[in-house]
Design an enzyme around this catalytic site. Sequence first.
Site, short mmCIF file in Angstrom:
data_model
loop_
_atom_site.label_atom_id
_atom_site.label_comp_id
_atom_site.label_asym_id
_atom_site.label_seq_id
_atom_site.Cartn_x
_atom_site.Cartn_y
_atom_site.Cartn_z
N ARG A 89 0.81 -1.22 0.00
CA ARG A 89 0.00 0.00 0.00
C ARG A 89 0.84 1.28 0.00
O ARG A 89 0.39 2.33 -0.44
CB ARG A 89 -0.99 -0.01 1.17
CG ARG A 89 -2.18 -0.92 0.83
CD ARG A 89 -3.25 -0.90 1.87
NE ARG A 89 -2.90 -1.72 3.01
CZ ARG A 89 -3.68 -1.90 4.06
NH1 ARG A 89 -4.85 -1.30 4.12
NH2 ARG A 89 -3.31 -2.68 5.05
N GLN A 90 2.08 1.20 0.51
CA GLN A 90 2.99 2.36 0.39
C GLN A 90 3.68 2.20 -0.96
O GLN A 90 4.77 1.65 -1.08
CB GLN A 90 4.00 2.37 1.54
CG GLN A 90 4.98 3.53 1.52
CD GLN A 90 4.41 4.82 2.11
OE1 GLN A 90 3.49 4.79 2.91
NE2 GLN A 90 4.95 5.96 1.71
N ASP A 159 -15.02 2.22 -2.96
CA ASP A 159 -14.23 3.38 -3.40
C ASP A 159 -13.89 3.26 -4.88
O ASP A 159 -14.19 2.24 -5.51
CB ASP A 159 -12.95 3.53 -2.55
CG ASP A 159 -12.09 2.28 -2.56
OD1 ASP A 159 -12.17 1.50 -3.52
OD2 ASP A 159 -11.33 2.09 -1.59
N LYS A 182 -14.89 7.75 -1.57
CA LYS A 182 -14.35 7.63 -0.20
C LYS A 182 -13.24 8.65 0.04
O LYS A 182 -12.37 8.82 -0.80
CB LYS A 182 -13.80 6.20 -0.02
CG LYS A 182 -13.13 5.96 1.32
CD LYS A 182 -12.77 4.49 1.50
CE LYS A 182 -11.35 4.19 1.10
NZ LYS A 182 -10.94 2.81 1.37
C1 R5P Z 1 -8.09 0.96 -0.16
O1 R5P Z 1 -7.59 1.50 -1.12
C2 R5P Z 1 -8.36 -0.50 -0.11
O2 R5P Z 1 -8.92 -0.96 -1.31
C3 R5P Z 1 -9.26 -0.86 1.04
O3 R5P Z 1 -10.53 -0.24 0.85
C4 R5P Z 1 -8.71 -0.41 2.37
O4 R5P Z 1 -7.35 -0.67 2.45
C5 R5P Z 1 -9.43 -1.10 3.49
O5 R5P Z 1 -8.90 -0.67 4.70
P1 R5P Z 1 -9.79 -0.62 5.99
O6 R5P Z 1 -10.42 -1.97 6.16
O7 R5P Z 1 -8.81 -0.31 7.07
O8 R5P Z 1 -10.79 0.46 5.82
#
Ligand code: R5P
Length: 284
Positions: A89-90, A159, A182
């Site tokens: 994710r980073q 999102d 989002k």
């Molecule tokens: C975001 O870009 C991902 O697709 C997920 O929506 C996100 O990482 C989910 O994280 P959390 O469960 O902490 O909201």
Amino acid sequence: MQVITFGSSPLLSSRLAKALEAELIGIERKKFPDGEIYVRIEGKPEEVVVVQNTYPNEELIACLIGLQALKSEGAREVTLIIPYYGYGRQDRKFLPGEGVSAEALAKALSIYADRVILIDPHKDYLKDFFDVECQVIHADEALVEMLFPKQVDFVASPDVGSVERAKRVARALGVPYFSFEKKRISATEVEMRPTEKLDLEGKSVGIVDDVISTGGTMIKAAEICLSMGASEVYAACIHEIFARNALYRMHMAGISEVMATDTIEGPASRSSVSGIIAKKLKGL
Ligand code: R5P
């Protein structure tokens, strides 16, 4: 062909070995008194498929040590399947001075793997960080398999990042899709609204995402659907991280069922990605 995991994926690796009719190689893994990890390969590796996550930290370390062992034991070809690419994710520098973990791991893993396959990484372009051939698999089939028996009326994306996934899953299920906009306020807080006018009264909704971490995204999306009259909300994801009691909090928020694949083996694993990986490896 042989299949091995260095610890993160015992069920998935045995399912994959069965699907490929391949030998499953064992390992010995333990910790030294100071907490450092030890990995030893049992058997003679030749053409090996490794199934190993880079999350949590210990699995990443086991991955690097195990890959080094395979090469030093003379493995001819090592295909590394990363069911959940942790640290993905980073994927860029958001602030000056930040390290890009998605790139750092890719470079390190490329030292030992000859070929890499990522399953639904955070962004498909992460494959370009690897110095060896890297391919991405989307495990949409698994999401469809989990949602099909629920007979949902809508598929939703929480999102923008998951819209294409939601469209594909909705098309396969033969139902419409919608999405949310989002805005992330903090690591645990998100602001959200549907991108169109909807009538969800008495309807059931399957929300699909790549990963559920804290559950904040799913909870917010589910709460909005329920406040608009939805009768049932299902949360289906590829990777279940479930940080901060996420599963419990999602159920308390009114989500009827939380479903995930076995990329991270856990309490919500309902569908296996082994068949999807086997098809890819067989070139089908
Ligand atoms: C975001 O870009 C991902 O697709 C997920 O929506 C996100 O990482 C989910 O994280 P959390 O469960 O902490 O909201």
